[in-house]
Design an enzyme around this catalytic site. Structure first.
Site, PDB file in Angstrom:
ATOM      1  N   SER A  50       0.884  -1.293   0.033  1.00 18.20           N
ATOM      2  CA  SER A  50       0.077  -0.056   0.085  1.00 18.20           C
ATOM      3  C   SER A  50       1.054   1.322  -0.023  1.00 18.20           C
ATOM      4  O   SER A  50       2.013   1.257   0.406  1.00 18.20           O
ATOM      5  CB  SER A  50      -0.911  -0.069   1.266  1.00 18.20           C
ATOM      6  OG  SER A  50      -0.127   0.185   2.378  1.00 18.20           O
ATOM      7  N   ASP A  85      -0.477  -1.410  -4.100  1.00 22.67           N
ATOM      8  CA  ASP A  85      -2.331  -1.676  -3.831  1.00 22.67           C
ATOM      9  C   ASP A  85      -2.877  -0.401  -3.504  1.00 22.67           C
ATOM     10  O   ASP A  85      -2.346   0.297  -2.847  1.00 22.67           O
ATOM     11  CB  ASP A  85      -1.892  -2.638  -2.487  1.00 22.67           C
ATOM     12  CG  ASP A  85      -3.458  -3.006  -2.209  1.00 22.67           C
ATOM     13  OD1 ASP A  85      -4.388  -3.270  -2.787  1.00 22.67           O
ATOM     14  OD2 ASP A  85      -3.605  -3.296  -0.773  1.00 22.67           O
ATOM     15  N   ASP A 106      -6.132   3.271  -8.031  1.00 24.66           N
ATOM     16  CA  ASP A 106      -7.617   3.487  -7.313  1.00 24.66           C
ATOM     17  C   ASP A 106      -8.155   4.666  -7.704  1.00 24.66           C
ATOM     18  O   ASP A 106      -7.928   5.525  -6.685  1.00 24.66           O
ATOM     19  CB  ASP A 106      -7.424   2.975  -5.997  1.00 24.66           C
ATOM     20  CG  ASP A 106      -8.663   2.983  -5.227  1.00 24.66           C
ATOM     21  OD1 ASP A 106      -9.813   3.237  -5.790  1.00 24.66           O
ATOM     22  OD2 ASP A 106      -8.759   2.609  -3.964  1.00 24.66           O
ATOM     23  N   GLY A 179     -10.229  -5.063   6.238  1.00 27.75           N
ATOM     24  CA  GLY A 179     -10.353  -5.075   7.589  1.00 27.75           C
ATOM     25  C   GLY A 179     -11.124  -6.294   8.325  1.00 27.75           C
ATOM     26  O   GLY A 179     -11.629  -7.242   7.558  1.00 27.75           O
ATOM     27  N   HIS A 208     -10.901  -7.942  -2.954  1.00 23.66           N
ATOM     28  CA  HIS A 208     -10.376  -7.231  -1.748  1.00 23.66           C
ATOM     29  C   HIS A 208     -10.851  -7.739  -0.580  1.00 23.66           C
ATOM     30  O   HIS A 208     -11.756  -8.402  -0.388  1.00 23.66           O
ATOM     31  CB  HIS A 208     -10.233  -5.695  -2.170  1.00 23.66           C
ATOM     32  CG  HIS A 208      -9.355  -4.980  -3.177  1.00 23.66           C
ATOM     33  ND1 HIS A 208      -8.511  -4.347  -2.607  1.00 23.66           N
ATOM     34  CD2 HIS A 208      -9.481  -5.293  -4.341  1.00 23.66           C
ATOM     35  CE1 HIS A 208      -7.839  -3.816  -3.985  1.00 23.66           C
ATOM     36  NE2 HIS A 208      -8.387  -4.612  -4.899  1.00 23.66           N
ATOM     37  N   SER A 211      -9.199 -11.230   4.094  1.00 27.21           N
ATOM     38  CA  SER A 211      -8.916 -11.593   5.668  1.00 27.21           C
ATOM     39  C   SER A 211     -10.380 -11.933   6.004  1.00 27.21           C
ATOM     40  O   SER A 211     -11.552 -10.918   6.079  1.00 27.21           O
ATOM     41  CB  SER A 211      -8.684 -10.496   6.433  1.00 27.21           C
ATOM     42  OG  SER A 211      -7.177 -10.325   6.009  1.00 27.21           O
ATOM     43  N   ASN A 230      -6.969 -10.489  -2.137  1.00 26.69           N
ATOM     44  CA  ASN A 230      -5.850  -9.641  -1.247  1.00 26.69           C
ATOM     45  C   ASN A 230      -6.003  -9.960   0.178  1.00 26.69           C
ATOM     46  O   ASN A 230      -7.273 -10.087   0.495  1.00 26.69           O
ATOM     47  CB  ASN A 230      -6.254  -8.311  -1.303  1.00 26.69           C
ATOM     48  CG  ASN A 230      -6.080  -7.712  -3.014  1.00 26.69           C
ATOM     49  OD1 ASN A 230      -5.701  -8.588  -3.861  1.00 26.69           O
ATOM     50  ND2 ASN A 230      -6.336  -6.311  -3.140  1.00 26.69           N
ATOM     51  N   ASN A 232      -4.451  -8.653   3.724  1.00 30.48           N
ATOM     52  CA  ASN A 232      -3.586  -7.798   4.512  1.00 30.48           C
ATOM     53  C   ASN A 232      -3.752  -8.215   6.077  1.00 30.48           C
ATOM     54  O   ASN A 232      -2.834  -8.594   6.674  1.00 30.48           O
ATOM     55  CB  ASN A 232      -3.963  -6.545   4.386  1.00 30.48           C
ATOM     56  CG  ASN A 232      -3.170  -5.397   4.996  1.00 30.48           C
ATOM     57  OD1 ASN A 232      -1.903  -5.834   5.491  1.00 30.48           O
ATOM     58  ND2 ASN A 232      -3.538  -4.228   4.980  1.00 30.48           N
TER      59      ASN A 232
HETATM   60  P1  13P Z   1      -7.821  -7.382   4.299  1.00 33.09           P
HETATM   61  O1  13P Z   1      -6.883  -6.231   4.839  1.00 33.09           O
HETATM   62  O2  13P Z   1      -9.205  -7.125   4.630  1.00 33.09           O
HETATM   63  O3  13P Z   1      -7.363  -8.679   4.047  1.00 33.09           O
HETATM   64  O4  13P Z   1      -7.889  -6.601   2.879  1.00 33.09           O
HETATM   65  C1  13P Z   1      -6.727  -6.541   2.119  1.00 33.09           C
HETATM   66  C2  13P Z   1      -7.171  -5.527   0.828  1.00 33.09           C
HETATM   67  O5  13P Z   1      -7.777  -5.824   0.179  1.00 33.09           O
HETATM   68  C3  13P Z   1      -5.818  -4.868   0.207  1.00 33.09           C
HETATM   69  O6  13P Z   1      -6.196  -3.963  -0.900  1.00 33.09           O
END
Ligand code: 13P
Length: 288
Positions: A50, A85, A106, A179, A208, A211, A230, A232
């Protein structure tokens, strides 16, 4: 292996009905966990950065140097794309100039015409150097680097217009958020995903907010055309939990465990286990 564009790896994923993990990195431990686990699992991988994490790691040139050096010195032979990202217009140009092989531009906060125009510019610059481009229509919910989206469902007709700009893969909101997912989350809208797939045809789709989405929804999303997922937050959570457990148990006070190579080891191992699990669930093992 040298860094590659993500175009071919995502087209292979689309055709092979699996998804390539795009894992956000924050520092050397993250990068090593992602690259060495992808290699151990023989999976193609996208190392995602990011803009905030890019600044934290001192800038795009540092990241390109670190990732290229690690690929060489860890003997990484699986395909690796280094991907920006949620890039801004200037950020995408800077990452490409530094040697990133893939960028997400984006412009989802702009009106559609402005988003399309800026995306076309980034596509021209990226493709001239063999790099791939992701763009987004409709915002992804949750908060990332201060950008707050409302989690809207993307409009399939707008997705088609965006796909026609020449981008290589498309992110579109289908109820996913960045998140932690709230207790009352409605889940992914497969109806929207099907409509987007029908409207856009062959372009690989990106999910995206990977998680915390359960395995059944992940697998269904892949079956409907998602080729990149994705992740994170989940690595951040397991790293923090494992580090916390180590310290709460007083282990940092034993012997030479104040050495960062020991102090950060439980968090590192937890990230390795999470990347392994994602590769298994996304089906990308042995697809390198
Ligand atoms: P998360 O943090 O929910 O896994 O999302 C990651 C993401 O989409 C990065 O662009």
């Amino acid at each position: 292996m040298a860094l590659v564009s993500a175009k071919e790896m995502l087209e292979n994923a689309r055709d092979g009905h699996y998804a390539v993990p795009a894992i956000n990195i924050n520092n050397l431990e993250w990068t090593k966990a992602v690259l060495s686990t992808a290699q151990a699992m023989n999976s193609p991988i996208m190392v995602a950065v990011s803009e905030g994490a890019g600044k934290y790691m001192t800038g795009y040139k540092t990241i390109v140097g670190m990732v290229k050096g690690m690929i060489e010195e860890l003997n990484i032979t699986v395909p690796v794309a280094l991907h920006l990202d949620h890039g801004s217009y200037e950020g995408a140009k800077a990452a490409l100039a530094a040697g990133f092989t893939s960028v997400m531009y984006d412009g989802s906060h702009l009106d559609l015409e402005a988003n399309l125009a800026q995306t076309r510019d980034i596509v021209a610059i990226a493709h001239a150097q063999g790099a791939s481009v992701e763009a987004e229509v409709g915002s992804i919910g949750g908060e990332e680097d201060g950008i707050i989206g409302s989690g809207e469902l993307a409009d399939p007709a707008e997705c088609k217009t965006m796909a026609d700009t020449g981008i290589d893969f498309l992110a579109a909101g289908i109820g996913n958020i960045h998140g932690k997912y709230p207790e009352n989350w409605a889940g992914l809208s497969f109806e929207t995903l099907e409509a987007i797939k029908a409207a856009t045809g062959n372009i690989p789709l990106v999910l995206h907010g990977g998680s915390g989405i359960d395995e059944a929804q992940i697998k269904k999303a892949i079956s409907l055309g998602v080729s990149k997922i994705n992740v994170n937050t989940e690595l951040q959570l397991v790293f923090a939990a494992a580090t916390r457990d180590f310290i709460i148990a007083g282990k940092d006070l034993e012997g030479k465990n104040y050495d960062p190579r020991k102090l950060l080891a439980p968090g590192y191992d937890a990230m390795v286990a999470t990347v392994k699990e994602k590769i298994e669930v996304f089906g990308s093992a042995n697809k390198a």
